[in-house]
Enzyme design. Sequence first.
Site, PDB file in Angstrom:
ATOM      1  N   MET A 322       0.827  -1.198   0.000  1.00  0.00           N
ATOM      2  CA  MET A 322       0.000   0.000   0.000  1.00  0.00           C
ATOM      3  C   MET A 322       0.872   1.263   0.000  1.00  0.00           C
ATOM      4  O   MET A 322       0.562   2.244  -0.670  1.00  0.00           O
ATOM      5  CB  MET A 322      -0.937   0.008   1.209  1.00  0.00           C
ATOM      6  N   TRP A 325       2.264   1.704  -3.412  1.00  0.00           N
ATOM      7  CA  TRP A 325       1.231   2.170  -4.334  1.00  0.00           C
ATOM      8  C   TRP A 325       1.118   3.688  -4.290  1.00  0.00           C
ATOM      9  O   TRP A 325       0.932   4.338  -5.318  1.00  0.00           O
ATOM     10  CB  TRP A 325      -0.114   1.536  -3.970  1.00  0.00           C
ATOM     11  N   HIS A 326       1.269   4.285  -3.113  1.00  0.00           N
ATOM     12  CA  HIS A 326       1.194   5.739  -3.024  1.00  0.00           C
ATOM     13  C   HIS A 326       2.355   6.404  -3.757  1.00  0.00           C
ATOM     14  O   HIS A 326       2.201   7.506  -4.296  1.00  0.00           O
ATOM     15  CB  HIS A 326       1.185   6.183  -1.553  1.00  0.00           C
ATOM     16  N   GLY A 327       3.505   5.757  -3.781  1.00  0.00           N
ATOM     17  CA  GLY A 327       4.644   6.346  -4.474  1.00  0.00           C
ATOM     18  C   GLY A 327       5.943   5.674  -4.074  1.00  0.00           C
ATOM     19  O   GLY A 327       6.062   5.116  -2.972  1.00  0.00           O
TER      20      GLY A 327
END
Length: 394
Positions: A322, A325-327
């Site tokens: 997760m 996924w944000h960066g």
Amino acid sequence: MSIPYNGPMYLILMIIMLSPLVIGLLRGKRYLIYQNIVTLVLLYLIFGGSHWHQGVAILCYVAWQWLLVYSYFKYRSKKNNSYVFYGAVLLAIAPLAVSKITPLLAHETSIVGFLGISYLTFKAVQMVMEMRDGLIKKFSSLNFLEFLLFFPTISSGPIDRYRRFEKEHHLPPTKEKYVTMLDKGIFMIVLGCLYKFIIAYYINLYAIDYLHKTALINGFFSLNTWAYMYSYSLYLFFDFAGYSLFAVGTSYIMGYTVPINFNKPFSSPNIKEFWNRWHMSLSFWFRDFVFMRLVFTMIKKKTFKSKILISNISYMSLFLLMGLWHGLTWYYVAYGLFHGLAICVNDAWIRYKKKHKNLPSNWATYALAVFITFNTVCFSFLIFSGILDKMFFK
């Protein structure tokens, strides 16, 4: 490019365009052809103009995902090879991975990426996984495209489920039910305006910028940093919750009960409950399609004897993913690992309480639990904001 729900004019235009759909639904009919025309017009407004390359990117992306999902459905109807399944999942994720990685290599915006690519990818991967599980037994190209490009949720969710969407897509609500949905939808949009355009706007205007600058000057242990932490956390909530209310409210007006995304998350008594209330559709997606599959696979293959260890490894893997996924930056990774560790500690505390039933449990301990959870979450958002990167590494 016009960012969805980013200003009153977008909402006014959208409401005007949805009026014929409202009239149809009040008569018990869903005007799918007109709905698809509205979708195309709004997608053009979002991805057209000077950002035409994003429009090209989304067209290529949709063609890629349609071909992949259709091909896997045809294959799955005859065979069920695990390697083909894993390959299909990786190919579905590939455009998103490329859009995340290429900016780091080329130091510029990826030509593959576009607004909402993450949420479309979640939908495509979901399709492949539920086909693998035998939950999706029929495939309609048009239904899939309408599900993928459902414009109210295209840029930032909530993440819907195909089977729920398909059922409502062809079975519009009764007039009585739709009147209730219409009322809820309008209320959500009004509340979203309060959250995003008033509360979040003024927090950002009068707190975020000033506190960010003064925190960088005064350092980590200054009161400005902690004031920034709380202000930024509240801003994140009201801005994103406001956006989600627009998306869900618009969906209700269109006759679709898209799942809500927030349910009083800051009143959660523990970190696990927080994730059951914060960005709920994303949390449940990761739970169903990542965490549960990791746990099941490790138990089936007897990777570890301890179920507690399996659970903890799955939590850490889930939140690491997760975070990525944000960066692809250290503070997003740290944010994910922080929450994974927090949930592991929370589970250990729950096991401890079960063994020690004489521990106090009343309104005071509940209030303390909410206080601790709130501050834990706010600190994680301080990490997420990237301000620590500027304080310590730049």
